[in-house]
Design an enzyme around this catalytic site. Structure first.
Site, mmCIF file in Angstrom:
data_model
loop_
_atom_site.group_PDB
_atom_site.id
_atom_site.type_symbol
_atom_site.label_atom_id
_atom_site.label_comp_id
_atom_site.label_asym_id
_atom_site.label_seq_id
_atom_site.Cartn_x
_atom_site.Cartn_y
_atom_site.Cartn_z
ATOM 1 N N ASP A 22 -1.550 4.489 -6.282
ATOM 2 C CA ASP A 22 -0.117 4.395 -5.982
ATOM 3 C C ASP A 22 0.621 5.639 -6.440
ATOM 4 O O ASP A 22 1.677 5.982 -5.918
ATOM 5 C CB ASP A 22 0.479 3.148 -6.624
ATOM 6 C CG ASP A 22 0.001 1.944 -5.842
ATOM 7 O OD1 ASP A 22 -1.120 1.487 -6.101
ATOM 8 O OD2 ASP A 22 0.727 1.519 -4.923
ATOM 9 N N GLY A 65 0.866 -1.173 0.000
ATOM 10 C CA GLY A 65 0.000 0.000 0.000
ATOM 11 C C GLY A 65 0.905 1.225 0.000
ATOM 12 O O GLY A 65 1.849 1.299 0.811
ATOM 13 N N ALA A 66 0.613 2.170 -0.903
ATOM 14 C CA ALA A 66 1.554 3.274 -1.134
ATOM 15 C C ALA A 66 1.937 4.054 0.133
ATOM 16 O O ALA A 66 3.128 4.216 0.428
ATOM 17 C CB ALA A 66 0.971 4.202 -2.206
ATOM 18 N N ARG A 77 10.415 -0.701 -4.753
ATOM 19 C CA ARG A 77 9.284 -0.870 -5.679
ATOM 20 C C ARG A 77 9.151 0.440 -6.464
ATOM 21 O O ARG A 77 9.272 1.505 -5.874
ATOM 22 C CB ARG A 77 7.972 -1.164 -4.923
ATOM 23 C CG ARG A 77 7.920 -2.537 -4.271
ATOM 24 C CD ARG A 77 6.533 -2.819 -3.683
ATOM 25 N NE ARG A 77 5.572 -3.252 -4.681
ATOM 26 C CZ ARG A 77 4.259 -3.410 -4.434
ATOM 27 N NH1 ARG A 77 3.776 -3.140 -3.232
ATOM 28 N NH2 ARG A 77 3.445 -3.832 -5.376
ATOM 29 N N ASN A 111 -2.944 2.572 -10.187
ATOM 30 C CA ASN A 111 -3.391 1.797 -9.013
ATOM 31 C C ASN A 111 -3.368 0.321 -9.387
ATOM 32 O O ASN A 111 -3.044 -0.057 -10.521
ATOM 33 C CB ASN A 111 -4.798 2.250 -8.577
ATOM 34 C CG ASN A 111 -5.177 1.680 -7.222
ATOM 35 O OD1 ASN A 111 -4.386 1.741 -6.275
ATOM 36 N ND2 ASN A 111 -6.351 1.109 -7.092
ATOM 37 N N LYS A 112 -3.697 -0.512 -8.429
ATOM 38 C CA LYS A 112 -3.643 -1.967 -8.585
ATOM 39 C C LYS A 112 -4.252 -2.431 -9.910
ATOM 40 O O LYS A 112 -5.299 -1.932 -10.322
ATOM 41 C CB LYS A 112 -4.377 -2.601 -7.391
ATOM 42 C CG LYS A 112 -4.446 -4.111 -7.377
ATOM 43 C CD LYS A 112 -3.110 -4.793 -7.514
ATOM 44 C CE LYS A 112 -2.106 -4.371 -6.462
ATOM 45 N NZ LYS A 112 -0.725 -4.810 -6.762
HETATM 46 O O1 MRU Z 1 0.729 -4.124 -4.553
HETATM 47 P P1 MRU Z 1 0.080 -3.381 -3.414
HETATM 48 O O2 MRU Z 1 -0.743 -4.247 -2.518
HETATM 49 O O3 MRU Z 1 1.073 -2.518 -2.665
HETATM 50 O O4 MRU Z 1 -0.924 -2.370 -4.138
HETATM 51 C C1 MRU Z 1 -1.637 -1.463 -3.346
HETATM 52 C C2 MRU Z 1 -2.604 -0.642 -4.110
HETATM 53 O O5 MRU Z 1 -2.680 -0.698 -5.317
HETATM 54 C C3 MRU Z 1 -3.407 0.349 -3.324
HETATM 55 O O6 MRU Z 1 -4.659 0.546 -3.920
HETATM 56 C C4 MRU Z 1 -2.668 1.692 -3.286
HETATM 57 O O7 MRU Z 1 -1.358 1.525 -2.852
HETATM 58 C C5 MRU Z 1 -3.348 2.679 -2.413
HETATM 59 S S1 MRU Z 1 -3.205 2.291 -0.718
HETATM 60 C C6 MRU Z 1 -3.900 3.519 0.204
#
Ligand code: MRU
Length: 330
Positions: free
Chosen positions: A231, A47-48, A83, A241-242
């Site tokens: 992100d 999560g960012a 990352r 985003n994801k």
């Molecule tokens: O690969 P991840 O689990 O780090 O991906 C996270 C996401 O895509 C979240 O939607 C994003 O980081 C926002 S978290 C507030």
């Protein structure tokens, strides 16, 4: 919340190991910056905003370990590269680098208290920003709404109550009766393992659906709005985003469902002109050919595994930030 995502005590970074959820609630106790990089890479902390805070604390551990300034700067560079997509990571480390730059006479040991102060500030700011995102976003949520979310943008993804889920938690606390559909979020199931877990613990009415069911739910008129985290948001408001977020935004647009993105200012990258310039992380093929160590695809199959996608700003109805609500397409 009856858990915390991360904390720093006596030169130990405590991280809730999210790879084990929802089965096991176990904390990693890390004293080496390399262990933090590994934890970020394998998504023990993810999560960012959360990886931004973890990176800030990793810089304190690095100051403990570095023999000289050159070594420390090299370590900071390694943390920054853990990352590539979530800008919060680079944002936090750039501040640590700036601190080193403005204090050229200080050794790593002398810089350490300043780095710790910075990390605590980043941590506490994140908690405050989450709360403000919740308050600003809850204005968009009416009693009786059904909200879809993707991946996990909750307490587990931040140091506070989340971004997208902060909006949901705040509306829920305000007494609005809301229902949430959590996309499972292939391939690593952040929606199933993390979002469903934390929403249920907070007493929010949550229903799990696979990603492929989202468009059908919208077609049936079941979804009033979609809220995701991000992100990185580029200067023109394109949203990384994801993986799966773009498809969800396309479906939402087709079905006239508002598509909201909730972020702290640390996720806005004004140096990045548009989504085209955002580096998208590619993940290990095993994440889509195996589950729990068991093969789910034939040996030798070719794979394609981006962790994120980019949603053009045209598909975004509003960006909910700690400082207010932005409409990218007024
Ligand atoms: O690969 P991840 O689990 O780090 O991906 C996270 C996401 O895509 C979240 O939607 C994003 O980081 C926002 S978290 C507030």
């Amino acid at each position: 919340m009856n858990f915390y995502t991360l904390d720093y005590k006596d030169d130990n970074l405590m991280l809730l190991d999210q790879t084990l959820l929802p089965g096991e609630t176990k904390y990693l106790q890390l004293t080496d910056y390399v262990e933090v990089i590994e934890a970020i890479k394998r998504l023990s902390v993810r999560g960012a905003p959360a990886i931004g805070v973890a990176a800030a604390y990793a810089s304190v551990l690095a100051a403990n370990q570095a023999g000289n300034r050159q070594e420390l700067l090299k370590m900071l560079g390694e943390i920054k590269d853990a990352r590539p997509t979530a800008v919060n990571l680079a944002w936090a480390i750039r501040q640590a680098e700036a601190l080193a730059d403005t204090n050229p006479e200080l050794s790593p040991a002398e810089l350490k208290p300043k780095l710790l102060e910075l990390a605590r500030e980043i941590h506490e700011d994140d908690v405050r920003m989450c709360a403000r995102i919740g308050q600003n976003g809850a204005e968009l949520i009416k009693d009786g709404m059904t909200i879809m979310t993707h991946c996990n943008a909750g307490a587990l993804a931040t140091a506070g109550i989340g971004t997208a889920l902060a909006v949901i938690y705040t509306a829920h606390k305000q007494g609005k009766r809301i229902k949430v559909y959590a996309d499972e979020t292939r391939p690593l199931l952040q929606g199933a393992r993390l979002t469903a877990w934390e929403l249920a613990q907070e007493g929010v009415d949550v229903t799990l659906n696979t990603d492929s069911m989202a468009a059908y739910l919208m077609q049936q008129g079941e979804i009033d709005c979609v809220i995701t985290g991000a992100d990185r948001v580029a200067k023109n408001y394109d949203v990384a985003n994801k993986i799966g977020t773009y498809g969800l935004a396309v479906s939402a647009s087709y079905h006239n469902v508002p598509f909201y993105v909730a972020i702290p200012v640390s996720t806005y990258d004004s140096d990045c002109p548009s989504g085209k310039e955002i580096e998208i992380e590619m993940r290990d093929s095993k994440e889509i050919t195996e589950w729990g160590g068991i093969r789910t695809a034939p040996e030798g199959v070719k794979t394609y595994s981006p962790a994120f996608d980019v949603t053009p700003h045209k598909l975004v109805s509003a960006i909910i930030t700690d400082q207010g609500i932005i409409r990218p397409n007024p």
